[in-house]
Design a protein around this motif. Structure first.
Motif, mmCIF file in Angstrom:
data_model
loop_
_atom_site.group_PDB
_atom_site.id
_atom_site.type_symbol
_atom_site.label_atom_id
_atom_site.label_comp_id
_atom_site.label_asym_id
_atom_site.label_seq_id
_atom_site.Cartn_x
_atom_site.Cartn_y
_atom_site.Cartn_z
ATOM 1 N N ILE A 116 0.841 -1.200 0.000
ATOM 2 C CA ILE A 116 0.000 0.000 0.000
ATOM 3 C C ILE A 116 0.876 1.250 0.000
ATOM 4 C CG2 ILE A 116 -1.612 1.353 1.402
ATOM 5 C CD1 ILE A 116 -2.820 -1.395 2.257
ATOM 6 N N SER A 117 1.936 1.230 0.792
ATOM 7 C CA SER A 117 2.833 2.376 0.861
ATOM 8 C C SER A 117 3.487 2.648 -0.490
ATOM 9 C CB SER A 117 3.893 2.123 1.933
ATOM 10 O OG SER A 117 4.813 3.182 1.973
ATOM 11 N N VAL A 118 3.927 1.601 -1.164
ATOM 12 C CA VAL A 118 4.546 1.758 -2.485
ATOM 13 C C VAL A 118 3.537 2.329 -3.478
ATOM 14 C CG1 VAL A 118 5.490 0.476 -4.461
ATOM 15 C CG2 VAL A 118 6.305 -0.011 -2.148
ATOM 16 N N ILE A 131 6.652 -3.122 -8.167
ATOM 17 C CA ILE A 131 6.382 -3.179 -6.726
ATOM 18 C C ILE A 131 7.446 -4.007 -6.021
ATOM 19 C CG2 ILE A 131 4.729 -3.953 -4.967
ATOM 20 C CD1 ILE A 131 2.509 -3.375 -7.084
ATOM 21 N N ILE A 132 7.858 -5.117 -6.654
ATOM 22 C CA ILE A 132 8.859 -6.010 -6.062
ATOM 23 C C ILE A 132 10.187 -5.286 -5.860
ATOM 24 C CG2 ILE A 132 10.247 -8.082 -6.522
ATOM 25 C CD1 ILE A 132 7.727 -9.273 -7.798
ATOM 26 N N GLU A 133 10.497 -4.296 -6.715
ATOM 27 C CA GLU A 133 11.737 -3.532 -6.566
ATOM 28 C C GLU A 133 11.784 -2.782 -5.234
ATOM 29 O OE1 GLU A 133 12.477 -0.927 -9.872
ATOM 30 O OE2 GLU A 133 12.208 -2.539 -11.334
ATOM 31 N N ASP A 141 3.515 -13.580 -3.516
ATOM 32 C CA ASP A 141 3.013 -12.893 -2.326
ATOM 33 C C ASP A 141 2.446 -11.524 -2.689
ATOM 34 O OD1 ASP A 141 3.775 -15.040 -0.708
ATOM 35 O OD2 ASP A 141 5.792 -14.211 -0.426
ATOM 36 N N VAL A 142 3.152 -10.804 -3.562
ATOM 37 C CA VAL A 142 2.674 -9.489 -4.000
ATOM 38 C C VAL A 142 1.345 -9.644 -4.728
ATOM 39 C CG1 VAL A 142 3.153 -7.526 -5.518
ATOM 40 C CG2 VAL A 142 4.986 -8.474 -4.090
#
Length: 186
Positions: A116-118, A131-133, A141-142
């Motif tokens: 959520i923060s990303v 997002i994974i970065e 999981d993501v």
């Protein structure tokens, strides 16, 4: 009514009051191009449906069912509004994600908080790889977290290959106005 072209017609002799005769002729003129016999046949057919339960009784049952469903909708709306008021205190200190109903309280899943923060910091929709970065998680999981957030209306996906994800953008003032006036629209 039977519309079979091979139907045999029978001539009947009967008496009706002058008042009913005038009404019959008026109905025939208005609806059946003056054909009194057709008007009578259709009336008998309609009356047969009413007697078989396909007329006003059915309509009354439908009206009662719709009224019952409307009551249930009103009760659910009141419950949702009550829960929203409990979930969203009016101190004005909510982040954008919290104002949309995303749970960022203590004890919330830290991985979901990270995603959520990303998404909250991003100016454009992000791919899973993007997002994974920023988070230390496996792609599966993501995707599971994004699936949960999508199911609960907190994240939207764009069409495309690969899809991109972004937070549902609702300004806090619009969200509060919507919650305040939600019951008035129904």
């Amino acid at each position: 009514m039977d519309t079979n072209p091979e139907t045999t017609f029978v001539r009947r002799k009967f008496t009706i009051t002058e008042e009913l005769d005038a009404e019959l002729e008026q109905m025939a003129d208005n609806n059946y191009q003056g054909n009194v016999s057709l008007c009578l046949r259709q009336s008998i057919s309609d009356h047969r449906e009413t007697l078989n339960g396909n007329g006003d009784l059915t309509i009354r049952h439908l009206i009662e069912s719709v009224a019952h469903i409307e009551d249930q909708i009103n009760n659910l709306t009141e419950s949702v509004n009550s829960l929203n008021e409990q979930k969203h205190p009016s101190d004005g200190s909510l982040s954008e994600a919290e104002s949309m109903g995303v749970n960022l309280e203590e004890g919330a899943d830290p991985a979901a908080k990270q995603v959520i923060s990303v998404l909250e910091k991003a100016n454009t929709p992000l791919r899973v790889a993007d997002i994974i970065e920023y988070v230390e998680m496996q792609p599966i999981d993501v995707r599971q977290i994004l699936g949960y957030l999508i199911d609960h209306g907190h994240v939207f996906t764009t069409s495309g290959n690969p899809p991109r994800y972004h937070l549902a953008k609702i300004s806090p003032s619009l969200n509060n106005d919507h919650n305040r006036h939600r019951g008035e629209d129904l």
